[in-house]
Scaffold this motif. Structure first.
Motif, mmCIF file in Angstrom:
data_model
loop_
_atom_site.group_PDB
_atom_site.id
_atom_site.type_symbol
_atom_site.label_atom_id
_atom_site.label_comp_id
_atom_site.label_asym_id
_atom_site.label_seq_id
_atom_site.Cartn_x
_atom_site.Cartn_y
_atom_site.Cartn_z
ATOM 1 N N MET A 1 57.936 53.175 47.978
ATOM 2 C CA MET A 1 57.498 52.214 46.983
ATOM 3 C C MET A 1 57.476 50.819 47.620
ATOM 4 N N ALA A 2 56.416 50.075 47.356
ATOM 5 C CA ALA A 2 56.265 48.732 47.914
ATOM 6 C C ALA A 2 57.187 47.752 47.192
ATOM 7 N N ASN A 3 57.760 46.845 47.957
ATOM 8 C CA ASN A 3 58.578 45.771 47.389
ATOM 9 C C ASN A 3 57.800 44.469 47.483
ATOM 10 N N TYR A 4 57.728 43.760 46.380
ATOM 11 C CA TYR A 4 56.988 42.510 46.324
ATOM 12 C C TYR A 4 57.927 41.340 46.071
ATOM 13 N N GLU A 5 57.489 40.173 46.481
ATOM 14 C CA GLU A 5 58.128 38.937 46.058
ATOM 15 C C GLU A 5 57.075 38.143 45.306
ATOM 16 N N TYR A 6 57.537 37.274 44.426
ATOM 17 C CA TYR A 6 56.632 36.546 43.540
ATOM 18 C C TYR A 6 56.839 35.048 43.660
ATOM 19 N N LYS A 7 55.778 34.310 43.364
ATOM 20 C CA LYS A 7 55.811 32.848 43.384
ATOM 21 C C LYS A 7 55.038 32.352 42.174
ATOM 22 N N VAL A 8 55.574 31.341 41.502
ATOM 23 C CA VAL A 8 54.909 30.735 40.347
ATOM 24 C C VAL A 8 54.671 29.264 40.664
ATOM 25 N N ILE A 9 53.424 28.829 40.531
ATOM 26 C CA ILE A 9 53.032 27.445 40.771
ATOM 27 C C ILE A 9 52.578 26.844 39.443
ATOM 28 N N GLU A 10 53.040 25.642 39.166
ATOM 29 C CA GLU A 10 52.682 24.948 37.927
ATOM 30 C C GLU A 10 51.774 23.764 38.268
ATOM 31 N N VAL A 11 50.644 23.678 37.585
ATOM 32 C CA VAL A 11 49.712 22.567 37.765
ATOM 33 C C VAL A 11 49.572 21.859 36.423
ATOM 34 N N LYS A 12 49.852 20.560 36.420
ATOM 35 C CA LYS A 12 49.726 19.766 35.194
ATOM 36 C C LYS A 12 48.483 18.887 35.283
ATOM 37 N N PRO A 13 47.721 18.795 34.195
ATOM 38 C CA PRO A 13 46.551 17.921 34.182
ATOM 39 C C PRO A 13 46.969 16.464 34.355
ATOM 40 N N GLY A 14 46.096 15.680 34.945
ATOM 41 C CA GLY A 14 46.354 14.257 35.133
ATOM 42 C C GLY A 14 45.445 13.426 34.262
ATOM 43 N N GLY A 15 45.357 12.156 34.583
ATOM 44 C CA GLY A 15 44.519 11.247 33.832
ATOM 45 C C GLY A 15 45.244 10.643 32.646
ATOM 46 N N PHE A 16 44.644 9.635 32.078
ATOM 47 C CA PHE A 16 45.247 8.902 30.966
ATOM 48 C C PHE A 16 45.566 9.816 29.789
ATOM 49 N N TRP A 17 44.628 10.696 29.445
ATOM 50 C CA TRP A 17 44.810 11.597 28.309
ATOM 51 C C TRP A 17 45.425 12.926 28.723
ATOM 52 N N GLY A 18 45.692 13.096 30.018
ATOM 53 C CA GLY A 18 46.255 14.357 30.492
ATOM 54 C C GLY A 18 45.297 15.518 30.370
ATOM 55 N N THR A 19 44.018 15.248 30.644
ATOM 56 C CA THR A 19 43.000 16.295 30.482
ATOM 57 C C THR A 19 42.255 16.609 31.770
ATOM 58 N N ILE A 20 42.639 16.001 32.872
ATOM 59 C CA ILE A 20 41.877 16.185 34.111
ATOM 60 C C ILE A 20 42.559 17.189 35.027
ATOM 61 N N LEU A 21 41.862 18.270 35.326
ATOM 62 C CA LEU A 21 42.275 19.219 36.357
ATOM 63 C C LEU A 21 41.298 19.061 37.511
ATOM 64 N N GLU A 22 41.806 19.044 38.721
ATOM 65 C CA GLU A 22 40.965 18.826 39.891
ATOM 66 C C GLU A 22 40.739 20.153 40.623
ATOM 67 N N PRO A 23 39.601 20.819 40.345
ATOM 68 C CA PRO A 23 39.341 22.137 40.923
ATOM 69 C C PRO A 23 39.404 22.165 42.445
ATOM 70 N N GLU A 24 38.960 21.107 43.102
ATOM 71 C CA GLU A 24 38.959 21.103 44.570
ATOM 72 C C GLU A 24 40.390 21.152 45.109
ATOM 73 N N LYS A 25 41.296 20.415 44.490
ATOM 74 C CA LYS A 25 42.695 20.429 44.930
ATOM 75 C C LYS A 25 43.342 21.777 44.638
#
Length: 67
Positions: A1-25
């Motif tokens: 049986m394969a053993n995996y490890e996991y990673k969780v990354i959190e991305v928060k929107p930026g900008g004045f209203w908190g609505t901007i996600l930067e797809p390139e980044k």
């Protein structure tokens, strides 16, 4: 049986209203993790209390655990 490890990354929107996600980044980060052997298995949009805006996006990765 394969053993995996996991990673969780959190991305928060930026900008004045908190609505901007930067797809390139995000793409650059995802590609960097892929070169380290991480595979994206899921992404979750977490909504805030006001008007259903995205408060953050969680990216979940896995890779084979090395012994």
């Amino acid at each position: 049986m394969a053993n995996y490890e996991y990673k969780v990354i959190e991305v928060k929107p930026g900008g004045f209203w908190g609505t901007i996600l930067e797809p390139e980044k995000i793409e650059t980060s995802l590609n960097a993790l892929a070169t380290e052997g991480w595979e994206l298995v899921n992404s979750i949009d977490i909504n805030g209390a006001s008007y259903g805006q995205t408060s953050k996006v969680m990216f979940i990765f896995k890779r084979l655990r090395e012994f």
